[in-house]
Design a protein around this motif. Structure first.
Motif, PDB file in Angstrom:
ATOM      1  N   PHE A  57      -0.588 -12.474   5.189  1.00 56.07           N
ATOM      2  CA  PHE A  57      -1.990 -12.826   5.384  1.00 56.07           C
ATOM      3  C   PHE A  57      -2.229 -13.308   6.807  1.00 56.07           C
ATOM      4  O   PHE A  57      -1.470 -14.118   7.342  1.00 56.07           O
ATOM      5  N   GLY A  58      -3.286 -12.794   7.414  1.00 57.45           N
ATOM      6  CA  GLY A  58      -3.706 -13.255   8.727  1.00 57.45           C
ATOM      7  C   GLY A  58      -5.180 -13.609   8.718  1.00 57.45           C
ATOM      8  O   GLY A  58      -5.907 -13.343   7.744  1.00 57.45           O
ATOM      9  N   PHE A  59      -5.641 -14.210   9.800  1.00 61.75           N
ATOM     10  CA  PHE A  59      -7.038 -14.630   9.889  1.00 61.75           C
ATOM     11  C   PHE A  59      -7.530 -14.373  11.308  1.00 61.75           C
ATOM     12  O   PHE A  59      -6.873 -14.763  12.282  1.00 61.75           O
ATOM     13  N   VAL A  60      -8.666 -13.708  11.415  1.00 61.84           N
ATOM     14  CA  VAL A  60      -9.235 -13.395  12.724  1.00 61.84           C
ATOM     15  C   VAL A  60     -10.641 -13.970  12.813  1.00 61.84           C
ATOM     16  O   VAL A  60     -11.420 -13.912  11.858  1.00 61.84           O
ATOM     17  N   SER A  61     -10.951 -14.544  13.969  1.00 61.73           N
ATOM     18  CA  SER A  61     -12.288 -15.060  14.253  1.00 61.73           C
ATOM     19  C   SER A  61     -12.855 -14.289  15.425  1.00 61.73           C
ATOM     20  O   SER A  61     -12.164 -14.087  16.431  1.00 61.73           O
ATOM     21  N   LEU A  62     -14.109 -13.856  15.303  1.00 63.80           N
ATOM     22  CA  LEU A  62     -14.726 -13.008  16.304  1.00 63.80           C
ATOM     23  C   LEU A  62     -16.086 -13.556  16.727  1.00 63.80           C
ATOM     24  O   LEU A  62     -16.872 -14.020  15.882  1.00 63.80           O
ATOM     25  N   VAL A  63     -16.372 -13.488  18.016  1.00 61.45           N
ATOM     26  CA  VAL A  63     -17.715 -13.724  18.536  1.00 61.45           C
ATOM     27  C   VAL A  63     -18.287 -12.347  18.857  1.00 61.45           C
ATOM     28  O   VAL A  63     -17.717 -11.606  19.667  1.00 61.45           O
ATOM     29  N   LEU A  64     -19.386 -11.987  18.204  1.00 56.98           N
ATOM     30  CA  LEU A  64     -19.909 -10.633  18.251  1.00 56.98           C
ATOM     31  C   LEU A  64     -21.295 -10.589  18.876  1.00 56.98           C
ATOM     32  O   LEU A  64     -22.112 -11.498  18.690  1.00 56.98           O
TER      33      LEU A  64
END
Length: 245
Positions: A233-240
Motif C-alpha cells: 500500500f502506498g499513498f500519494v498527495s497531489l496539488v492539481l
C-alpha cells in the motif's frame, strides 16, 4: 464500539488523518496556497487539521470544512478558537458528496477522505463544481505499490498502481502541479500512531465499557496492516490545476 469514536481516539496523536508528516503537510500547503489569501474548502474535513494549519500560517486565508461527524466538527471549532483562527473558519455538518456551496473556492482539499465522495475520480468531479477559475485541488489517496492479496483489496478497495492513478487523474482533465509520495517512515508512523493510540487509550481506561472492544480492534487492525497491506500500500498527495482545453 462506535466507528466514529474509534477513529477519533486512533487519530488523537496524528490529527492529519493520512500518512504524512508535518514537513510534507507544510510543503503541500505551500504549493496549494501560494498567495496566502485563498478561500479553502475541505470536503470530509474531520477535525479540520488541514484548514487549521492553513489558517494558522496564513492570516489572510479563509476556510470552510464539511463533515458528517458532529464530534469531529466540535473539536475543530474548539481547536480553531484556541489557535485564534475561529473567525475565519466555517464548519458545515453535511454529507460532502451533496454539499452545495454559496460561493466558489480557490482551493478544494480532500486528503484521505475520497471514500466519502465515491473514490478519487468522483472526488475530482465534485471538487470541480466548487472550484473558482484558476483554482487548485489538494487531494490524497491510496494506490497499490505491489500486488495486493484479495484480502487487501477487500480491506482498502480496488486501487490502481501509482502510474495508473496519476494517468487517470490526468485523463480526467487535471495537471499535477506538485506531488508527494508518502515514505515508508510516514506510512509506518501513521499506522503505529493509530493503533497504538487506540490500544493505549484502552489500557489507560480499564473501567470504560468500550475497553475490550478497543483493544480487540487495535490488535485486529494492526495485524491487518502488518500481514495484509503494509508491503503493497502506498499513498500519494497531489496539488492539481485544471488542464487547459
Amino acid at each position: 464500539m462506535d466507528r466514529a469514536r474509534i477513529s477519533d481516539i486512533a487519530h488523537a496523536d496524528h490529527p492529519i488523518r493520512s500518512p504524512l508528516d508535518d514537513r510534507s503537510v507544510a510543503a503541500l500547503l505551500d504549493h496549494a496556497l501560494p498567495r496566502g489569501d485563498e478561500r479553502v474548502l475541505d470536503l470530509g474535513c474531520g477535525g479540520a487539521e488541514w484548514l487549521l494549519r492553513a489558517l494558522t500560517t496564513r492570516p489572510r486565508a479563509y476556510a470552510e470544512g464539511v463533515d458528517v461527524s458532529a464530534g469531529a466538527l466540535a473539536r475543530a471549532r474548539r481547536s480553531a478558537d484556541e489557535r485564534g483562527v475561529g473567525d475565519r473558519l466555517v464548519l458545515h455538518r453535511q454529507d460532502a458528496a451533496i454539499f452545495a456551496a454559496a460561493r466558489q473556492y480557490d482551493v478544494v482539499v480532500c486528503v484521505g477522505s475520497t471514500h466519502a465522495l465515491g473514490g478519487l475520480l468522483p472526488t475530482l468531479d465534485a471538487a470541480r463544481g466548487h472550484l473558482a477559475p484558476g483554482g487548485r485541488i489538494l487531494v490524497g489517496d491510496g494506490y497499490w505499490s505491489g500486488t495486493p492479496t484479495r484480502e487487501a483489496v477487500d480491506m482498502l478497495g480496488d486501487l490502481a498502481d501509482l502510474a495508473t492513478t496519476v494517468e487517470r487523474v490526468a485523463a480526467a482533465g487535471w495537471t499535477p502541479r506538485y506531488g508527494h509520495v508518502s515514505t515508508r517512515a510516514e506510512l509506518d508512523a501513521y499506522e503505529w500512531a493509530c493503533w497504538g493510540s487506540l490500544a493505549a487509550w484502552a489500557l489507560d481506561h480499564p473501567d470504560d465499557p468500550d475497553r475490550a472492544d478497543a483493544l480487540a480492534t487495535a490488535a485486529e487492525r494492526r495485524t491487518e496492516w502488518l500481514r495484509g497491506y503494509r508491503d503493497v500500500f502506498g499513498f500519494v498527495s497531489l496539488v492539481l490545476g485544471r488542464t487547459p482545453e
